[in-house]
Write a protein that holds these residues in place. Structure first.
Motif, PDB file in Angstrom:
ATOM      1  N   SER A 101       0.830  -1.201   0.000  1.00 52.54           N
ATOM      2  CA  SER A 101       0.000   0.000   0.000  1.00 52.54           C
ATOM      3  C   SER A 101       0.870   1.259   0.000  1.00 52.54           C
ATOM      4  O   SER A 101       0.605   2.210  -0.742  1.00 52.54           O
ATOM      5  CB  SER A 101      -0.920  -0.006   1.224  1.00 52.54           C
ATOM      6  OG  SER A 101      -1.599   1.216   1.330  1.00 52.54           O
ATOM      7  N   ASN A 102       1.904   1.265   0.809  1.00 50.40           N
ATOM      8  CA  ASN A 102       2.795   2.416   0.896  1.00 50.40           C
ATOM      9  C   ASN A 102       3.452   2.721  -0.455  1.00 50.40           C
ATOM     10  O   ASN A 102       3.442   3.867  -0.913  1.00 50.40           O
ATOM     11  CB  ASN A 102       3.871   2.153   1.951  1.00 50.40           C
ATOM     12  CG  ASN A 102       4.762   3.353   2.165  1.00 50.40           C
ATOM     13  OD1 ASN A 102       4.378   4.301   2.828  1.00 50.40           O
ATOM     14  ND2 ASN A 102       5.959   3.314   1.583  1.00 50.40           N
ATOM     15  N   TYR A 103       3.988   1.710  -1.111  1.00 47.09           N
ATOM     16  CA  TYR A 103       4.716   1.963  -2.362  1.00 47.09           C
ATOM     17  C   TYR A 103       3.793   2.104  -3.564  1.00 47.09           C
ATOM     18  O   TYR A 103       4.164   2.753  -4.543  1.00 47.09           O
ATOM     19  CB  TYR A 103       5.817   0.915  -2.555  1.00 47.09           C
ATOM     20  CG  TYR A 103       6.881   1.158  -1.498  1.00 47.09           C
ATOM     21  CD1 TYR A 103       7.712   2.264  -1.579  1.00 47.09           C
ATOM     22  CD2 TYR A 103       6.968   0.353  -0.376  1.00 47.09           C
ATOM     23  CE1 TYR A 103       8.628   2.558  -0.586  1.00 47.09           C
ATOM     24  CE2 TYR A 103       7.887   0.624   0.625  1.00 47.09           C
ATOM     25  CZ  TYR A 103       8.713   1.726   0.515  1.00 47.09           C
ATOM     26  OH  TYR A 103       9.605   2.024   1.507  1.00 47.09           O
ATOM     27  N   ARG A 104       2.581   1.574  -3.466  1.00 43.77           N
ATOM     28  CA  ARG A 104       1.602   1.828  -4.527  1.00 43.77           C
ATOM     29  C   ARG A 104       1.231   3.317  -4.483  1.00 43.77           C
ATOM     30  O   ARG A 104       1.207   3.993  -5.509  1.00 43.77           O
ATOM     31  CB  ARG A 104       0.362   0.948  -4.351  1.00 43.77           C
ATOM     32  CG  ARG A 104      -0.646   1.096  -5.462  1.00 43.77           C
ATOM     33  CD  ARG A 104      -1.845   0.153  -5.390  1.00 43.77           C
ATOM     34  NE  ARG A 104      -2.260  -0.220  -4.050  1.00 43.77           N
ATOM     35  CZ  ARG A 104      -2.031  -1.420  -3.464  1.00 43.77           C
ATOM     36  NH1 ARG A 104      -1.416  -2.358  -4.107  1.00 43.77           N
ATOM     37  NH2 ARG A 104      -2.447  -1.672  -2.252  1.00 43.77           N
ATOM     38  N   VAL A 123      18.358  -9.942  10.109  1.00 46.87           N
ATOM     39  CA  VAL A 123      18.101 -10.227  11.519  1.00 46.87           C
ATOM     40  C   VAL A 123      17.374 -11.569  11.634  1.00 46.87           C
ATOM     41  O   VAL A 123      16.439 -11.722  12.406  1.00 46.87           O
ATOM     42  CB  VAL A 123      17.292  -9.091  12.202  1.00 46.87           C
ATOM     43  CG1 VAL A 123      17.309  -9.232  13.716  1.00 46.87           C
ATOM     44  CG2 VAL A 123      17.799  -7.731  11.819  1.00 46.87           C
ATOM     45  N   ASN A 124      17.781 -12.521  10.833  1.00 45.63           N
ATOM     46  CA  ASN A 124      17.199 -13.869  10.829  1.00 45.63           C
ATOM     47  C   ASN A 124      15.697 -13.875  10.594  1.00 45.63           C
ATOM     48  O   ASN A 124      14.977 -14.714  11.130  1.00 45.63           O
ATOM     49  CB  ASN A 124      17.541 -14.611  12.125  1.00 45.63           C
ATOM     50  CG  ASN A 124      19.019 -14.814  12.257  1.00 45.63           C
ATOM     51  OD1 ASN A 124      19.707 -15.113  11.276  1.00 45.63           O
ATOM     52  ND2 ASN A 124      19.534 -14.655  13.463  1.00 45.63           N
ATOM     53  N   GLN A 125      15.207 -12.931   9.837  1.00 44.68           N
ATOM     54  CA  GLN A 125      13.797 -12.927   9.483  1.00 44.68           C
ATOM     55  C   GLN A 125      13.623 -12.358   8.083  1.00 44.68           C
ATOM     56  O   GLN A 125      14.485 -11.652   7.577  1.00 44.68           O
ATOM     57  CB  GLN A 125      12.953 -12.162  10.501  1.00 44.68           C
ATOM     58  CG  GLN A 125      13.187 -10.666  10.531  1.00 44.68           C
ATOM     59  CD  GLN A 125      12.374  -9.987  11.612  1.00 44.68           C
ATOM     60  OE1 GLN A 125      12.652 -10.164  12.788  1.00 44.68           O
ATOM     61  NE2 GLN A 125      11.377  -9.222  11.219  1.00 44.68           N
ATOM     62  N   ILE A 126      12.486 -12.673   7.503  1.00 44.83           N
ATOM     63  CA  ILE A 126      12.168 -12.178   6.169  1.00 44.83           C
ATOM     64  C   ILE A 126      11.519 -10.808   6.303  1.00 44.83           C
ATOM     65  O   ILE A 126      10.639 -10.596   7.133  1.00 44.83           O
ATOM     66  CB  ILE A 126      11.206 -13.143   5.432  1.00 44.83           C
ATOM     67  CG1 ILE A 126      11.842 -14.523   5.279  1.00 44.83           C
ATOM     68  CG2 ILE A 126      10.794 -12.578   4.075  1.00 44.83           C
ATOM     69  CD1 ILE A 126      13.091 -14.545   4.439  1.00 44.83           C
ATOM     70  N   GLY A 127      11.972  -9.887   5.496  1.00 47.58           N
ATOM     71  CA  GLY A 127      11.396  -8.554   5.458  1.00 47.58           C
ATOM     72  C   GLY A 127      11.130  -8.158   4.022  1.00 47.58           C
ATOM     73  O   GLY A 127      11.164  -9.000   3.119  1.00 47.58           O
ATOM     74  N   MET A 128      10.874  -6.893   3.809  1.00 47.81           N
ATOM     75  CA  MET A 128      10.595  -6.377   2.476  1.00 47.81           C
ATOM     76  C   MET A 128      11.583  -5.239   2.189  1.00 47.81           C
ATOM     77  O   MET A 128      11.986  -4.520   3.102  1.00 47.81           O
ATOM     78  CB  MET A 128       9.167  -5.822   2.403  1.00 47.81           C
ATOM     79  CG  MET A 128       8.070  -6.781   2.860  1.00 47.81           C
ATOM     80  SD  MET A 128       7.855  -8.197   1.793  1.00 47.81           S
ATOM     81  CE  MET A 128       7.198  -7.440   0.332  1.00 47.81           C
ATOM     82  N   GLU A 129      11.960  -5.117   0.913  1.00 47.02           N
ATOM     83  CA  GLU A 129      12.875  -4.055   0.496  1.00 47.02           C
ATOM     84  C   GLU A 129      12.268  -3.276  -0.651  1.00 47.02           C
ATOM     85  O   GLU A 129      11.664  -3.848  -1.557  1.00 47.02           O
ATOM     86  CB  GLU A 129      14.218  -4.633   0.046  1.00 47.02           C
ATOM     87  CG  GLU A 129      15.180  -3.583  -0.469  1.00 47.02           C
ATOM     88  CD  GLU A 129      16.517  -4.143  -0.935  1.00 47.02           C
ATOM     89  OE1 GLU A 129      17.222  -3.411  -1.663  1.00 47.02           O
ATOM     90  OE2 GLU A 129      16.864  -5.277  -0.583  1.00 47.02           O
ATOM     91  N   ALA A 130      12.447  -1.964  -0.603  1.00 45.39           N
ATOM     92  CA  ALA A 130      12.056  -1.092  -1.717  1.00 45.39           C
ATOM     93  C   ALA A 130      13.205  -0.141  -1.993  1.00 45.39           C
ATOM     94  O   ALA A 130      13.740   0.479  -1.077  1.00 45.39           O
ATOM     95  CB  ALA A 130      10.798  -0.306  -1.374  1.00 45.39           C
TER      96      ALA A 130
END
Length: 183
Positions: A101-104, A123-130
Motif C-alpha cells: 500500500s505504501n509503495y503503490r 536479523v534472521n527474518q524475512i522482510g521487504m525491500e524497496a
C-alpha cells in the motif's frame, strides 16, 4: 639438531603467526564499517553499527526512533544528505499489505520512481525491500528501505543519499543494515 625437529619448529611458528593474523583481522573487521572505524549506536530498542565519523541526527518524521548521518554531506537546505533513519510504526495489517500500500501510493506521485521491491532476509527474518528515487524541491535522492516486523510494529530502515553518490554509499548502507539488531 635433527632436520625434522627444525622443520617442525618452523611449521609451528608459521601456524602460530597465521593464527595470530586471523584473530587480529577478525577483531579489526568487527570494529569496521566498509573499511573504517565504527561506532555502535543504540536507542529505543534498536542498534546499528555506523562509521565512527557519523553522528546521531534528528529526523523530521514523528515515527523516527533512531537517525544517523554522515556530517560531511549537506544538501542545499543544510540537512545531512547521507543518512539512515529507523522508524517504528504500529502494524495495522500484514507487513506485506502495508508495504504494498505504501509503495503503490508513492508510485502515484510523480516525484518518486520505484526501482525495485522484493523480499529480503535480515536479523534472521524475512522482510521487504524497496529501492526508489525522489526529486523533491529540486533535490534528487535515492533510497533503500528495509521493512521488518516485530511485536505488532513495523520497523523501516531508510537509507538515503543524493542520486549522484548513492552507489558509492551502498556498501556502507549494506553494512549498517547488516548490523541492525533489536535490543
Amino acid at each position: 639438531m635433527d632436520k625434522k625437529y627444525i622443520i617442525g619448529i618452523v611449521v609451528l611458528i608459521i601456524i602460530i603467526v597465521g593464527a595470530m593474523f586471523l584473530v587480529n583481522n577478525k577483531i579489526n573487521k568487527d570494529n569496521e564499517v566498509n573499511g573504517t572505524e565504527s561506532l555502535l549506536v543504540s536507542e529505543n530498542g534498536v542498534s546499528v553499527v555506523v562509521p565512527s565519523d557519523w553522528v546521531k541526527a534528528s529526523s523530521q518524521s514523528n515515527e523516527s526512533i533512531l537517525a544517523v548521518a554522515n556530517p560531511g554531506s549537506k544538501d542545499s537546505n543544510g540537512f545531512n544528505s547521507i543518512n539512515v533513519n529507523i522508524e517504528r510504526k504500529n502494524l495495522t495489517g500484514s507487513l506485506e499489505k502495508e508495504f504494498e500500500s505504501n509503495y503503490r501510493t508513492l508510485s502515484y506521485n510523480s516525484n518518486y520512481q520505484i526501482l525495485f521491491t522484493g523480499n529480503v532476509s535480515i536479523v534472521n527474518q524475512i522482510g521487504m525491500e524497496a529501492d526508489y528515487t525522489s526529486n523533491v524541491d529540486g533535490i534528487a535522492k535515492q533510497h533503500k528501505a528495509i521493512w521488518l516486523e516485530k511485536d505488532d510494529y513495523v520497523y523501516v530502515l531508510l537509507c538515503s543519499a543524493p542520486q549522484t553518490s548513492f552507489t558509492e554509499q551502498e556498501n556502507t548502507f549494506n553494512a549498517i543494515i547488516s548490523s541492525f539488531k533489536f535490543t
